[in-house]
Design a protein around this motif. Structure first.
Motif, PDB file in Angstrom:
ATOM      1  N   ALA A 389       0.831  -1.207   0.000  1.00 36.13           N
ATOM      2  CA  ALA A 389       0.000   0.000   0.000  1.00 36.13           C
ATOM      3  C   ALA A 389       0.863   1.253   0.000  1.00 36.13           C
ATOM      4  CB  ALA A 389      -0.948  -0.012   1.202  1.00 36.13           C
ATOM      5  N   LYS A 390       2.132   1.105   0.439  1.00 38.40           N
ATOM      6  CA  LYS A 390       3.036   2.268   0.475  1.00 38.40           C
ATOM      7  C   LYS A 390       3.880   2.358  -0.786  1.00 38.40           C
ATOM      8  CE  LYS A 390       3.587   2.111   5.479  1.00 38.40           C
ATOM      9  NZ  LYS A 390       3.680   0.662   5.769  1.00 38.40           N
ATOM     10  N   MET A 391       3.753   1.384  -1.679  1.00 38.45           N
ATOM     11  CA  MET A 391       4.587   1.402  -2.894  1.00 38.45           C
ATOM     12  C   MET A 391       4.037   2.394  -3.909  1.00 38.45           C
ATOM     13  SD  MET A 391       5.370  -2.619  -3.581  1.00 38.45           S
ATOM     14  CE  MET A 391       5.940  -3.697  -2.265  1.00 38.45           C
ATOM     15  N   GLN A 392       4.963   3.000  -4.626  1.00 39.65           N
ATOM     16  CA  GLN A 392       4.599   3.950  -5.670  1.00 39.65           C
ATOM     17  C   GLN A 392       3.835   3.215  -6.770  1.00 39.65           C
ATOM     18  OE1 GLN A 392       5.966   7.141  -5.654  1.00 39.65           O
ATOM     19  NE2 GLN A 392       5.263   7.815  -7.664  1.00 39.65           N
ATOM     20  N   ASP A 393       2.670   3.731  -7.147  1.00 46.74           N
ATOM     21  CA  ASP A 393       1.868   3.060  -8.186  1.00 46.74           C
ATOM     22  C   ASP A 393       1.518   4.038  -9.299  1.00 46.74           C
ATOM     23  OD1 ASP A 393       0.312   1.406  -9.667  1.00 46.74           O
ATOM     24  OD2 ASP A 393      -1.251   1.110  -8.160  1.00 46.74           O
ATOM     25  N   ASP A 394       2.190   3.886 -10.448  1.00 49.19           N
ATOM     26  CA  ASP A 394       1.947   4.833 -11.539  1.00 49.19           C
ATOM     27  C   ASP A 394       1.135   4.194 -12.674  1.00 49.19           C
ATOM     28  OD1 ASP A 394       3.812   3.077 -12.409  1.00 49.19           O
ATOM     29  OD2 ASP A 394       5.366   4.543 -12.891  1.00 49.19           O
ATOM     30  N   VAL A 395       0.510   3.047 -12.383  1.00 49.22           N
ATOM     31  CA  VAL A 395      -0.282   2.392 -13.439  1.00 49.22           C
ATOM     32  C   VAL A 395      -1.729   2.899 -13.365  1.00 49.22           C
ATOM     33  CG1 VAL A 395      -0.862   0.175 -14.491  1.00 49.22           C
ATOM     34  CG2 VAL A 395       1.156   0.350 -13.018  1.00 49.22           C
ATOM     35  N   PRO A 396      -2.178   3.622 -14.415  1.00 47.16           N
ATOM     36  CA  PRO A 396      -3.557   4.151 -14.360  1.00 47.16           C
ATOM     37  C   PRO A 396      -4.610   3.033 -14.319  1.00 47.16           C
ATOM     38  CG  PRO A 396      -2.317   5.064 -16.230  1.00 47.16           C
ATOM     39  CD  PRO A 396      -1.501   3.956 -15.670  1.00 47.16           C
ATOM     40  N   MET A 397      -5.732   3.315 -13.703  1.00 44.70           N
ATOM     41  CA  MET A 397      -6.792   2.319 -13.554  1.00 44.70           C
ATOM     42  C   MET A 397      -7.283   1.782 -14.901  1.00 44.70           C
ATOM     43  SD  MET A 397      -8.344   0.309 -11.719  1.00 44.70           S
ATOM     44  CE  MET A 397      -8.469   0.496  -9.979  1.00 44.70           C
ATOM     45  N   GLU A 398      -7.339   2.656 -15.922  1.00 44.38           N
ATOM     46  CA  GLU A 398      -7.813   2.157 -17.246  1.00 44.38           C
ATOM     47  C   GLU A 398      -6.866   1.085 -17.774  1.00 44.38           C
ATOM     48  OE1 GLU A 398      -6.947   6.161 -17.967  1.00 44.38           O
ATOM     49  OE2 GLU A 398      -7.794   5.576 -16.027  1.00 44.38           O
ATOM     50  N   VAL A 399      -5.577   1.295 -17.535  1.00 45.69           N
ATOM     51  CA  VAL A 399      -4.586   0.312 -17.996  1.00 45.69           C
ATOM     52  C   VAL A 399      -4.785  -1.008 -17.244  1.00 45.69           C
ATOM     53  CG1 VAL A 399      -2.107  -0.196 -18.123  1.00 45.69           C
ATOM     54  CG2 VAL A 399      -2.953   2.101 -18.633  1.00 45.69           C
ATOM     55  N   LYS A 400      -5.029  -0.932 -15.941  1.00 42.48           N
ATOM     56  CA  LYS A 400      -5.235  -2.135 -15.131  1.00 42.48           C
ATOM     57  C   LYS A 400      -6.469  -2.891 -15.634  1.00 42.48           C
ATOM     58  CE  LYS A 400      -3.119  -0.163 -11.031  1.00 42.48           C
ATOM     59  NZ  LYS A 400      -2.722  -0.461  -9.680  1.00 42.48           N
ATOM     60  N   LYS A 401      -7.521  -2.133 -15.922  1.00 42.70           N
ATOM     61  CA  LYS A 401      -8.767  -2.767 -16.389  1.00 42.70           C
ATOM     62  C   LYS A 401      -8.551  -3.445 -17.735  1.00 42.70           C
ATOM     63  CE  LYS A 401     -12.265  -0.123 -13.975  1.00 42.70           C
ATOM     64  NZ  LYS A 401     -12.902   1.187 -13.978  1.00 42.70           N
ATOM     65  N   GLU A 402      -7.812  -2.769 -18.582  1.00 47.11           N
ATOM     66  CA  GLU A 402      -7.556  -3.309 -19.913  1.00 47.11           C
ATOM     67  C   GLU A 402      -6.704  -4.582 -19.806  1.00 47.11           C
ATOM     68  OE1 GLU A 402      -5.035  -3.486 -23.548  1.00 47.11           O
ATOM     69  OE2 GLU A 402      -4.346  -2.609 -21.663  1.00 47.11           O
ATOM     70  N   ARG A 403      -5.750  -4.604 -18.854  1.00 39.58           N
ATOM     71  CA  ARG A 403      -4.931  -5.811 -18.659  1.00 39.58           C
ATOM     72  C   ARG A 403      -5.797  -6.964 -18.150  1.00 39.58           C
ATOM     73  NH1 ARG A 403       0.470  -2.999 -16.022  1.00 39.58           N
ATOM     74  NH2 ARG A 403       1.035  -1.931 -17.948  1.00 39.58           N
ATOM     75  N   LEU A 404      -6.669  -6.651 -17.229  1.00 40.61           N
ATOM     76  CA  LEU A 404      -7.556  -7.696 -16.695  1.00 40.61           C
ATOM     77  C   LEU A 404      -8.386  -8.304 -17.825  1.00 40.61           C
ATOM     78  CD1 LEU A 404      -8.586  -9.039 -14.009  1.00 40.61           C
ATOM     79  CD2 LEU A 404     -10.469  -7.412 -14.094  1.00 40.61           C
ATOM     80  N   ASP A 405      -8.850  -7.440 -18.689  1.00 41.58           N
ATOM     81  CA  ASP A 405      -9.651  -7.855 -19.825  1.00 41.58           C
ATOM     82  C   ASP A 405      -8.873  -8.772 -20.771  1.00 41.58           C
ATOM     83  OD1 ASP A 405     -12.279  -7.137 -20.404  1.00 41.58           O
ATOM     84  OD2 ASP A 405     -11.541  -6.365 -22.352  1.00 41.58           O
ATOM     85  N   ARG A 406      -7.663  -8.363 -21.083  1.00 44.69           N
ATOM     86  CA  ARG A 406      -6.823  -9.185 -21.985  1.00 44.69           C
ATOM     87  C   ARG A 406      -6.531 -10.545 -21.351  1.00 44.69           C
ATOM     88  NH1 ARG A 406      -2.186  -5.089 -22.554  1.00 44.69           N
ATOM     89  NH2 ARG A 406      -0.896  -6.660 -23.563  1.00 44.69           N
ATOM     90  N   LEU A 407      -6.231 -10.515 -20.065  1.00 42.36           N
ATOM     91  CA  LEU A 407      -5.941 -11.760 -19.352  1.00 42.36           C
ATOM     92  C   LEU A 407      -7.167 -12.676 -19.363  1.00 42.36           C
ATOM     93  CD1 LEU A 407      -4.171 -13.520 -17.508  1.00 42.36           C
ATOM     94  CD2 LEU A 407      -4.946 -12.151 -15.574  1.00 42.36           C
ATOM     95  N   ASN A 408      -8.325 -12.114 -19.079  1.00 33.19           N
ATOM     96  CA  ASN A 408      -9.546 -12.929 -19.029  1.00 33.19           C
ATOM     97  C   ASN A 408      -9.878 -13.513 -20.394  1.00 33.19           C
ATOM     98  OD1 ASN A 408      -9.849 -12.659 -16.313  1.00 33.19           O
ATOM     99  ND2 ASN A 408     -11.308 -10.947 -16.430  1.00 33.19           N
TER     100      ASN A 408
END
Ligand code: 5AD
Ligand code: SF4
Length: 492
Positions: A389-408
């Motif tokens: 939770a303290k780690m720097q996170d620069d991955v935008p939510m849209e990118v995360k959603k798109e990755r989840l989609d590709r994986l699924n």
């Protein structure tokens, strides 16, 4: 336990820092005794409802709570309207799980207004978090009772306190509990049963709240586990699932003996229960001896749920999973060599803080290489108090959603291909009941836990049958009844 009288501990709040500590103290095994007189009748003429969120551990904890409540005289309620006690058994694994519970709590305010005698309780993993308890105290003051995952056996005392107290009763232990034996349980059906083999987790993956909410690893003694399973076999249960957050660590905490998860599986194999599953295993502790035992098959099914989380070694390191991509692939190779028709399923997190496109593609390539039959996939959700939770996170939510989609999409493609390979094959199915969508269709599961639909007479419910697969779908199979089976040997 049952005998102690302790109406004074009205307010024991959780403390995540304390929950993180791992004491060297030995684990005590204590017995749940008969519920004392005044509490035994407290529920007479009253009804309870338990709403369960999250994993199988919670589902099984709810069976224990139901068992305790029924010993107090409570009966199951048909719905919220006729319940005198409502318990929300909560899950803290991701933010959306918590949001659901807060939504429910908000909605239940109206019920409390309509029925002031109603006892509303919150338990499970969320109760172990300070932020949650503080939020309930502040914004949901009509909640009557909060207790945690380590003191379920105190439910009779806590309920009595809640019934007689005007204040919110809070009792959450942050130091891991003991191992409590002899807990009553109301199991969901006479076919499949959960059996706890251990509690807690010492792995501390950096994203995960579970080691804080469930405490240190504590194993039940094999004689207690085996006695419970023999009893289930005598009662006619057809399938058991051994439960633990990290079953491969089973026995590591024993000081009086050398006995591992492989030993336990080898002993369970000799009990006359037709199917034995387990969940969840950690790749790091999955040893050769366990593979050897699983390869003996019999009632040990050809399905292993082996959470990988990521296919990139750098991300695995940041997650503190303590294995690399290569180690995981080598483990899979060994498992497939010993059990060629094994079905592997997994858990994957996408969008861990800082995950790059290349690192995500490593996950895709690992999925392609292993060919999982299915997977639970999640977008990373920061949990307060965990290192990630303290780690720097620069991955935008849209990118995360798109990755989840590709994986699924990839998983669906593989799932479809794997099921297609079963076309024309005859598999052994344990018939569980009518299909949810069509009461004229029966459903059941293969040894590998695949859902199968077919037409057949209702008296087959609870039996093993042979089904020829003639219409494989992506996540389910449709087939034709070709005979009854005796539930031995391997199948799909
Ligand atoms: N965010 C997203 N997924 C998580 N899991 C555990 N913690 C998190 C989190 N913070 C997933 C893991 C685990 C499964 C039970 O839930 O994949 O195996
Ligand atoms: Fe969480 Fe890791 Fe433990 Fe699983 S092994 S419960 S992911 S800390």
């Amino acid at each position: 336990m049952g005998q102690e009288k302790d109406y004074s501990r009205y307010f024991v709040a959780p403390d995540l820092k304390a929950a993180k500590k791992r004491s060297k103290d030995g684990v005590r095994v204590i017995r749940f005794e008969d519920i004392p007189e005044p509490m035994r009748d407290a529920g007479r003429g009253k009804k309870y409802l338990i709403v369960t969120y999250g994993c199988q551990m919670n589902v099984h904890d709810s069976e224990t709570m139901a068992g305790i409540l029924e010993q107090m005289g409570y009966e199951p309620a048909a719905g919220e309207e006729d319940a005198d006690v409502i318990l929300l058994n909560t899950c803290a694994i991701r933010e959306n799980a918590e949001d659901k519970v807060f939504g429910e709590l908000g909605r239940l305010k109206q019920r409390k207004l309509e029925k002031p005698g109603l006892i509303l309780g919150v338990c499970g993993c969320m109760s172990q978090e300070e932020v949650v308890v503080n939020r309930i105290l502040r914004s949901y003051p009509y909640v009557d009772l909060i207790f945690g995952t380590h003191n379920i056996h105190r439910l009779p005392h806590l309920l009595m306190n809640a019934l007689f107290s005007k204040e919110m009763v809070v009792e959450v232990w942050s130091k891991e509990g003991d191992v409590v034996e002899n807990l009553p349980k109301v199991r969901r059906d006479g076919l499949k049963a959960w059996v706890n083999i251990m509690y807690g987790c010492d792995k501390f993956c950096t994203y995960c709240i579970v080691p804080y909410t469930r405490g240190k690893e504590r194993s039940r003694r094999p004689e207690d586990v085996l006695a419970e399973i023999r009893d289930l076999a005598r009662k006619g249960y057809k399938e058991i699932t051994l439960l633990g957050q990290n079953v491969n660590a089973y026995g590591k905490d024993f000081t009086d003996r050398d006995y591992t998860f492989a030993d336990l599986m080898d002993d369970v194999r000799k009990i006359g229960i037709p199917r034995v599953r387990f969940t969840t295993s950690h790749p790091r502790d999955f040893d050769d001896r366990l593979i050897e035992v699983l390869a003996k098959r019999g009632n040990l099914v050809e399905h292993i749920h082996l959470p990988v989380q990521s296919g990139n070694s750098q991300i695995l390191k940041l997650m503190a999973r303590k294995y690399t991509r290569e180690h995981y692939l080598e483990l899979v190779r060994k498992i497939k060599e010993a059990i060629p028709d094994v079905v592997l399923t997994t858990d994957i997190i996408v969008g861990f803080p800082g995950e790059t496109e290349e690192q995500f593609e490593d996950t895709l390539s690992l999925v392609r290489e292993v060919e999982f039959d299915s997977a639970f996939t999640f977008i990373y959700s920061p949990r307060e108090g965990t290192p990630a939770a303290k780690m720097q996170d620069d991955v935008p939510m849209e990118v995360k959603k798109e990755r989840l989609d590709r994986l699924n999409r990839l998983l669906a493609e593989i799932g479809r291909r794997k099921n297609e390979a079963l076309r024309g094959q005859v598999v052994e199915v344990l018939v569980e009941g009518e299909s949810k969508k069509d009461p004229n269709v029966l459903s059941g599961r293969t040894r590998t836990n695949k859902l199968v639909h077919f037409r057949g007479p209702k008296h087959l419910i609870g039996q093993f049958v042979k089904i020829r697969i003639d219409d494989p779908q992506t996540w389910t199979l449709r087939g034709t009844l070709v005979g009854e089976a005796s539930a031995t040997g391997a199948g799909a």
